[in-house]
Design a protein around this motif. Structure first.
Motif, short mmCIF file in Angstrom:
data_model
loop_
_atom_site.label_atom_id
_atom_site.label_comp_id
_atom_site.label_asym_id
_atom_site.label_seq_id
_atom_site.Cartn_x
_atom_site.Cartn_y
_atom_site.Cartn_z
N ASN A 145 12.38 4.80 -3.20
CA ASN A 145 13.14 5.44 -2.12
C ASN A 145 13.44 6.89 -2.46
N LEU A 146 13.85 7.12 -3.73
CA LEU A 146 14.17 8.49 -4.14
C LEU A 146 12.95 9.39 -3.99
N LEU A 147 11.81 8.88 -4.47
CA LEU A 147 10.58 9.69 -4.43
C LEU A 147 10.18 10.02 -3.00
N MET A 148 10.24 8.99 -2.14
CA MET A 148 9.86 9.22 -0.74
C MET A 148 10.79 10.20 -0.08
N ASP A 149 12.09 10.07 -0.36
CA ASP A 149 13.05 10.95 0.29
C ASP A 149 12.84 12.39 -0.15
N TYR A 150 12.48 12.56 -1.43
CA TYR A 150 12.21 13.91 -1.94
C TYR A 150 11.07 14.55 -1.16
N PHE A 151 10.00 13.76 -0.94
CA PHE A 151 8.87 14.32 -0.20
C PHE A 151 9.20 14.55 1.26
N ILE A 152 10.02 13.66 1.84
CA ILE A 152 10.39 13.85 3.24
C ILE A 152 11.22 15.13 3.38
N LYS A 153 12.11 15.37 2.38
CA LYS A 153 12.92 16.60 2.44
C LYS A 153 12.04 17.83 2.41
N LYS A 154 10.99 17.79 1.57
CA LYS A 154 10.10 18.95 1.48
C LYS A 154 9.10 18.99 2.62
N GLU A 155 9.22 18.05 3.60
CA GLU A 155 8.28 17.97 4.72
C GLU A 155 6.85 17.74 4.25
N ASN A 156 6.70 17.17 3.03
CA ASN A 156 5.37 16.96 2.49
C ASN A 156 4.94 15.54 2.84
N TYR A 157 4.60 15.32 4.13
CA TYR A 157 4.33 13.96 4.58
C TYR A 157 3.06 13.38 4.00
N LYS A 158 2.16 14.25 3.56
CA LYS A 158 0.91 13.74 2.98
C LYS A 158 1.21 13.00 1.68
N ASP A 159 2.04 13.61 0.82
CA ASP A 159 2.38 12.95 -0.44
C ASP A 159 3.24 11.73 -0.21
N ALA A 160 4.14 11.83 0.79
CA ALA A 160 4.97 10.66 1.09
C ALA A 160 4.08 9.50 1.54
N LEU A 161 3.01 9.83 2.28
CA LEU A 161 2.08 8.78 2.70
C LEU A 161 1.41 8.13 1.51
N THR A 162 1.03 8.97 0.50
CA THR A 162 0.42 8.40 -0.70
C THR A 162 1.38 7.44 -1.38
N VAL A 163 2.68 7.81 -1.42
CA VAL A 163 3.67 6.92 -2.04
C VAL A 163 3.74 5.60 -1.28
N VAL A 164 3.70 5.68 0.08
CA VAL A 164 3.77 4.46 0.87
C VAL A 164 2.57 3.56 0.59
N PHE A 165 1.38 4.17 0.47
CA PHE A 165 0.20 3.36 0.17
C PHE A 165 0.34 2.70 -1.20
N GLU A 166 0.95 3.39 -2.16
CA GLU A 166 1.16 2.78 -3.48
C GLU A 166 2.10 1.59 -3.38
N ILE A 167 3.18 1.75 -2.59
CA ILE A 167 4.12 0.64 -2.42
C ILE A 167 3.38 -0.55 -1.81
N MET A 168 2.49 -0.24 -0.84
CA MET A 168 1.73 -1.32 -0.21
C MET A 168 0.85 -2.03 -1.22
N MET A 169 0.18 -1.26 -2.10
CA MET A 169 -0.69 -1.88 -3.11
C MET A 169 0.09 -2.78 -4.04
N GLN A 170 1.34 -2.36 -4.36
CA GLN A 170 2.16 -3.17 -5.25
C GLN A 170 2.94 -4.23 -4.49
N GLU A 171 2.82 -4.26 -3.16
CA GLU A 171 3.53 -5.22 -2.32
C GLU A 171 5.02 -5.21 -2.60
N ALA A 172 5.61 -4.00 -2.66
CA ALA A 172 7.02 -3.87 -3.04
C ALA A 172 7.90 -3.64 -1.83
N PHE A 173 7.57 -4.24 -0.67
CA PHE A 173 8.38 -4.01 0.53
C PHE A 173 9.48 -5.03 0.66
#
Lengths: 415, 168
Positions: A145-173
């Motif tokens: 959550n911290l990592l995603m929020d950091y990227f959302i704050k910087k408006e860096n949605y591409k990196d935030a998307l990469t983080v989401v894909f990683e969460i999906m791979m680890q099935e951490a939802f």
């Protein structure tokens, strides 16, 4: 004269208690209390010299012995500049390729991500996260959550998307706050993107599906539908193996069928769940694209598909009587029926998915945040206890080794 | 020839586990050959993993777990065999419940009995006569007692290793 000024002051004064979401400039979704690092900074850490730890780790490595998880956690704790982040990355890689690789602690991973963000090394954090096989970084929900929020704050949605894909791979939802944040990032990126490669479509589909299954509201149901639609499209165009290989998805064919089952479930359930018009339009577009232009699709296939499709068709469709391709017209009919039924029942939501998600976040995120913060504080204490235990065990082992050495030396001297 | 397609399509167990937190402890893994062969759920539930740290992507190693074959769960932890075969699939967490749901077929009431083959029957009758046993009942073989495992039931790994040693 005075009355309008007083009224204006009243209005201004009422506006003053702003919700903590909206800070000037950078706007993240999580509140300041969540992102606050004071509790983490205030934890007890041993102050060690990094050069000493580094030389200790190098010596142990030369003697072909593994170094303990306590050493690497001390190293990561005491990072104080950007270069030391690089050094720590190197030692994390070495730890992962040592016999103790299973024992990389949660608090080390959490501290590593926090330190990277503190010293502006977020691209390094992302790199280690994506190469998790080599670095062993598997953060927990709070850190994600911290990592995603950091990227959302910087408006860096591409990196935030990469983080989401990683969460999906680890099935951490598992935790609702992670689900809400990732859905927000996903819908934001989907709104902007027009064309994606099939791998991106597949990743989007899976990342929409997994949190959608956990959320029991219209956002969740629409995400499930959208996810199944995207995955069904990849399934028909590329084959089932392209969908489930290296992904947390099942190998049973029929993803479009499952999308239609979601619609049936919503139409027949007595709850108030609605499906978003955007998601339904997406499914409609997918079915039409797949049914209509047969020549365009078959031209591409002979060019690429000799190796990939030939053996696949032989092997995977042993038990399947009809392929997905042939079922498409029936899916289209079923979809039209269900769509009209849903509209008749009034179960179609006309707002955009992004707006719905933002509304849901505004309503529910503060409660989930409070739970997360409480859990985090408990975890901090647990980690502290574990660390104390490990330090004590290491000291005991050192004592014992010294005593044995003394005994052996005494025995050799007397012999 | 069949192995090449598998090597291209599937992955080995440690390749799957190296991408998971804690190397996939407590997760379910299946084999594609079991999925094709049997309808009932067959899977391993992982209890312990020891990856080979010298490998480039940590894609070799050993693993231990509890086997459930065709719906029957064993009671002991065993080493997982044929880990390096490119045959393994990970069961996603949200599908675990559906995958493991298994209703065993109702057991038949009377145990199935079958007459012995003729030579063996003659031997049994001759033995009875020698013992002076005046029983005239037909000797029947009870099929339910000996449970024969299917050909792809995983064998015990520890037994294989120990058999080689011969005393000097």
């Amino acid at each position: 004269m005075a009355a309008p000024i007083v009224r204006r002051w009243f209005l201004v004064a009422r506006k003053v208690p702003l919700p903590p979401l909206f800070l000037a400039g950078e706007r993240g979704l999580l509140s300041a209390a969540y992102v606050d690092s004071h509790k983490w900074e205030a934890r007890e850490k041993e102050h060690c010299h990094l050069a000493d730890l580094a030389s200790l780790m190098d010596k142990t490595y030369e003697r072909k012995l593994p170094f303990s998880s306590l050493t690497i956690s001390r190293f990561v704790d005491n990072i104080s500049s950007r270069e030391e982040v690089d050094h720590a990355e190197y030692y994390l890689y070495k730890f992962r390729h040592s016999p103790n690789c299973w024992y990389l602690r949660d608090w080390t991973i959490h501290t590593w991500i926090r330190q990277c963000l503190k010293y502006g090394a977020q691209d390094k954090a992302l790199y280690t996260l994506v190469n998790k096989v080599q670095y062993g970084i598997f953060p927990d929900n709070f850190t994600f959550n911290l990592l995603m929020d950091y990227f959302i704050k910087k408006e860096n949605y591409k990196d935030a998307l990469t983080v989401v894909f990683e969460i999906m791979m680890q099935e951490a939802f598992e935790v609702p706050s992670t689900q809400l944040l990732s859905l927000h990032v996903l819908y934001h990126c989907l709104a902007k993107k027009t064309d994606c490669s099939w791998e991106e479509e597949r990743n989007f589909g899976a990342s929409l599906l997994l949190p959608g299954l956990k959320q029991k509201n219209s956002v969740g149901l629409s995400s499930q539908l959208y996810g199944y639609a995207l995955l069904g499209k990849v399934e028909v165009q590329r084959g089932l193996r392209a969908v489930y290989h290296n992904m947390p998805l099942l190998w049973q064919p029929g993803y479009l069928d499952r999308a239609l089952q979601v619609m049936e479930m919503v139409a027949s359930s007595p709850d108030d769940g609605k499906l978003c018009a955007e998601a339904l339009a997406m499914l409609d577009k997918t079915l039409n694209t797949l049914t209509a232009p047969a020549p365009a699709a078959s031209e591409e296939q002979p060019q690429e598909g000799e190796d990939s499709r030939g053996s696949e068709d032989l092997v995977e469709q042993l038990d399947v009587e009809e392929t997905e391709q042939s079922k498409l017209p029936r899916y289209l009919e079923r979809f039209k029926d269900l769509h009209s039924k849903l509209e008749a029942l009034g179960r179609v939501e006309s707002e955009s998915l992004l707006a719905l998600t933002t509304q849901l976040i505004k309503e529910q995120l503060p409660t989930y945040e409070a739970e997360d913060i409480a859990a985090y504080e408990q975890k901090l204490q647990q980690w502290h206890l574990e660390r104390v235990h490990l330090i004590r065990r290491e000291e005991e082992q050192r004592e014992r080794a010294k005593q044995e050495y003394e005994a052996r030396r005494a025995a050799k001297a007397s012999a | 020839v069949r192995a090449w397609a598998d090597v291209r399509r599937e992955s080995s167990l440690m390749q799957l586990l190296s991408r998971l937190p804690l190397f996939g402890l407590g997760r379910l893994v299946t084999r594609k050959s079991w999925l094709w062969q049997h309808d009932e759920p067959c899977y391993w539930r992982l209890t312990s993993v020891r990856p080979d740290y010298t490998a480039q992507n940590l894609e070799h190693g050993k693993a231990w777990g509890v086997l459930t074959f065709k719906g029957r769960t064993e009671s002991e932890v065993r080493e997982i065999g044929q880990v390096m075969y490119h045959d393994w699939r990970l069961v996603p967490k949200h599908e675990e419940a559906a995958f493991t749901a298994f209703t065993p077929a109702p057991p038949e009431d009377a145990p199935r009995c079958v007459p012995y083959p003729p030579l063996l029957r003659a031997m049994i009758l001759a033995e009875r006569q020698k013992r002076g046993d005046a029983c005239t009942e037909e000797p029947m073989l009870n099929l339910e007692q000996t449970r024969v495992h299917p050909w792809d039931y995983p064998a015990k790994q520890e037994v294989k290793k120990k058999a080689k040693a011969t005393p000097v």
